[in-house]
Each structure stands twice: as C-alpha cells, then as structure tokens.
Design a protein around this motif. Structure first.
Motif, PDB file in Angstrom:
ATOM      1  N   ILE A   1      52.899  68.184-103.570  1.00 28.84           N
ATOM      2  CA  ILE A   1      51.787  67.359-104.351  1.00 28.84           C
ATOM      3  C   ILE A   1      51.297  66.398-103.061  1.00 28.84           C
ATOM      4  O   ILE A   1      50.321  65.668-102.945  1.00 28.84           O
ATOM      5  CB  ILE A   1      52.113  66.659-105.506  1.00 28.84           C
ATOM      6  CG1 ILE A   1      53.299  65.571-105.149  1.00 28.84           C
ATOM      7  CG2 ILE A   1      52.465  67.604-106.657  1.00 28.84           C
ATOM      8  CD1 ILE A   1      53.859  64.702-106.581  1.00 28.84           C
ATOM      9  N   GLY A   2      52.094  66.279-101.949  1.00 32.36           N
ATOM     10  CA  GLY A   2      51.788  65.230-100.839  1.00 32.36           C
ATOM     11  C   GLY A   2      52.372  63.903-101.465  1.00 32.36           C
ATOM     12  O   GLY A   2      52.190  63.158-102.642  1.00 32.36           O
ATOM     13  N   GLU A   3      53.013  63.172-100.477  1.00 31.50           N
ATOM     14  CA  GLU A   3      53.653  62.110-100.536  1.00 31.50           C
ATOM     15  C   GLU A   3      52.435  60.559-100.921  1.00 31.50           C
ATOM     16  O   GLU A   3      51.666  60.695-100.079  1.00 31.50           O
ATOM     17  CB  GLU A   3      54.410  61.501 -99.128  1.00 31.50           C
ATOM     18  CG  GLU A   3      55.061  60.207 -99.122  1.00 31.50           C
ATOM     19  CD  GLU A   3      55.911  59.926 -98.046  1.00 31.50           C
ATOM     20  OE1 GLU A   3      55.716  58.673 -97.728  1.00 31.50           O
ATOM     21  OE2 GLU A   3      56.807  60.756 -97.682  1.00 31.50           O
TER      22      GLU A   3
ATOM     23  N   ARG B   1      56.871  55.281-103.714  1.00 30.12           N
ATOM     24  CA  ARG B   1      56.579  56.474-102.856  1.00 30.12           C
ATOM     25  C   ARG B   1      57.296  57.819-103.538  1.00 30.12           C
ATOM     26  O   ARG B   1      58.430  57.733-103.630  1.00 30.12           O
ATOM     27  CB  ARG B   1      57.067  56.309-101.364  1.00 30.12           C
ATOM     28  CG  ARG B   1      56.587  55.033-100.596  1.00 30.12           C
ATOM     29  CD  ARG B   1      55.229  55.210-100.237  1.00 30.12           C
ATOM     30  NE  ARG B   1      54.828  56.113 -99.312  1.00 30.12           N
ATOM     31  CZ  ARG B   1      53.363  56.833 -99.285  1.00 30.12           C
ATOM     32  NH1 ARG B   1      52.539  56.118 -99.843  1.00 30.12           N
ATOM     33  NH2 ARG B   1      52.991  57.600 -98.429  1.00 30.12           N
ATOM     34  N   HIS B   2      56.345  58.820-103.679  1.00 28.22           N
ATOM     35  CA  HIS B   2      57.225  60.035-104.098  1.00 28.22           C
ATOM     36  C   HIS B   2      56.307  61.275-103.450  1.00 28.22           C
ATOM     37  O   HIS B   2      55.235  61.227-103.346  1.00 28.22           O
ATOM     38  CB  HIS B   2      57.137  59.969-105.537  1.00 28.22           C
ATOM     39  CG  HIS B   2      55.609  59.982-106.159  1.00 28.22           C
ATOM     40  ND1 HIS B   2      54.761  58.972-106.132  1.00 28.22           N
ATOM     41  CD2 HIS B   2      54.938  60.907-106.714  1.00 28.22           C
ATOM     42  CE1 HIS B   2      53.628  59.151-106.684  1.00 28.22           C
ATOM     43  NE2 HIS B   2      53.668  60.451-106.887  1.00 28.22           N
ATOM     44  N   ASN B   3      57.146  62.216-103.638  1.00 28.97           N
ATOM     45  CA  ASN B   3      56.640  63.669-103.236  1.00 28.97           C
ATOM     46  C   ASN B   3      57.340  64.758-104.275  1.00 28.97           C
ATOM     47  O   ASN B   3      58.436  64.601-104.756  1.00 28.97           O
ATOM     48  CB  ASN B   3      56.520  63.809-101.849  1.00 28.97           C
ATOM     49  CG  ASN B   3      55.710  65.143-101.438  1.00 28.97           C
ATOM     50  OD1 ASN B   3      55.169  65.697-102.047  1.00 28.97           O
ATOM     51  ND2 ASN B   3      55.782  65.363-100.204  1.00 28.97           N
ATOM     52  N   LEU B   4      56.563  65.956-104.521  1.00 32.88           N
ATOM     53  CA  LEU B   4      57.247  66.823-105.267  1.00 32.88           C
ATOM     54  C   LEU B   4      56.900  68.280-104.411  1.00 32.88           C
ATOM     55  O   LEU B   4      55.798  68.379-104.319  1.00 32.88           O
ATOM     56  CB  LEU B   4      56.853  67.107-106.508  1.00 32.88           C
ATOM     57  CG  LEU B   4      57.347  68.342-107.434  1.00 32.88           C
ATOM     58  CD1 LEU B   4      59.056  68.012-107.503  1.00 32.88           C
ATOM     59  CD2 LEU B   4      56.883  68.352-108.873  1.00 32.88           C
ATOM     60  N   LYS B   5      57.723  68.824-103.685  1.00 31.07           N
ATOM     61  CA  LYS B   5      57.630  70.259-103.157  1.00 31.07           C
ATOM     62  C   LYS B   5      58.050  71.270-103.615  1.00 31.07           C
ATOM     63  O   LYS B   5      59.173  71.570-104.519  1.00 31.07           O
ATOM     64  CB  LYS B   5      58.374  69.915-101.770  1.00 31.07           C
ATOM     65  CG  LYS B   5      57.971  68.681-100.854  1.00 31.07           C
ATOM     66  CD  LYS B   5      58.726  68.725 -99.553  1.00 31.07           C
ATOM     67  CE  LYS B   5      58.403  67.401 -98.679  1.00 31.07           C
ATOM     68  NZ  LYS B   5      59.208  67.278 -97.595  1.00 31.07           N
TER      69      LYS B   5
END
Length: 141
Positions: free
Chosen positions: A50-52, A93-97
C-alpha cells in the motif's frame, strides 16, 4: 487529508463485504464515503504494497480477507494473513506489503474520508498520482 463529501444521503444497505472485496481488481476502490467515514476496497498484487504513509486526521482499520503479507506499524514488522486486522491510529506511520504468491485482498475503513468520493485507482502508481493531485489542490486552496 479530509475530502468534502457530496450531498448523497446514506443509502442503508446490507452487503457481503467478502464477496464485494474479492470481486475488486483495483488497487484502491472507494466503495462508500460518508460524512464521518469511508469504506475502501484494496487489491495488492504479489510483491506490491500500500505504501508507507500516515493519516493525521483519521484512524484506519485494515481487514485482510485473502492472502498474506507483512504489516509495518511504527517501524515494527509482523506477519499478516487472512483474518487479521491492522489498527492504525491517526498519525501512525504504516505500510502493508504483499509477501505472498496471491493477490492480497483487504477492506480499509477510515474514520474520516481520505480519498475522493467514488475514486478508483487501478494501480499503486495511479493512487500515488491521485494523492499528489489532491495535495496540490489542497495547497492551492
């Protein structure tokens, strides 16, 4: 970034979110926008993310319906899979790969609308371009 909503009235409905999300082939598709929240469907290809990012004015809840990935929240990494929910408080801050071999399907709920009403972005690149355009528009205001 809070978007103004249109004058649509809340259309009460009952939908099977799993079916709707599984049919979605777009990176990001706004399913519903209300005055105080937004429901977004996402489809992340293998190796995608999703992108940081962080949302200053909204909490975000990411429900993983299919696939597996790596959740990053405040620099902490953790495996994520079908059935997990990632709770992201405003300002985090978050991301999902997507770390799996299949498409990662998820539903995101934002406590205030974050994207344009009925927005559809076929790819992450399209989503980034739309986000920049929204930022530029906000800056001009």
């Amino acid at each position: 970034m809070r978007h103004a909503t249109n004058d649509k009235k809340l259309e009460h409905s009952l939908e099977h979110i799993g079916n709707i999300a599984m049919e979605n082939v777009f990176f990001r598709k706004v399913f519903y926008t209300g005055e105080f929240g937004q429901l977004v469907l996402m489809s992340i290809p293998p190796g995608g993310e999703i992108g940081e990012n962080e949302y200053r004015d909204a909490d975000c809840f990411l429900f993983i319906l299919e696939g597996e990935g790596e959740a990053v929240l405040k620099s902490k990494r953790r495996a994520a899979r079908k059935g997990d929910v990632m709770v992201v408080s405003a300002g985090s801050r978050h991301n999902l790969k997507n770390s799996g071999h299949d498409v990662l399907k998820l539903v995101a709920i934002y406590t205030s609308p974050e994207f344009g009403d009925d927005a559809i972005c076929k790819t992450r690149e399209d989503a980034l371009a739309a986000d920049w355009k929204a930022l530029e528009h906000a800056w001009e205001q």
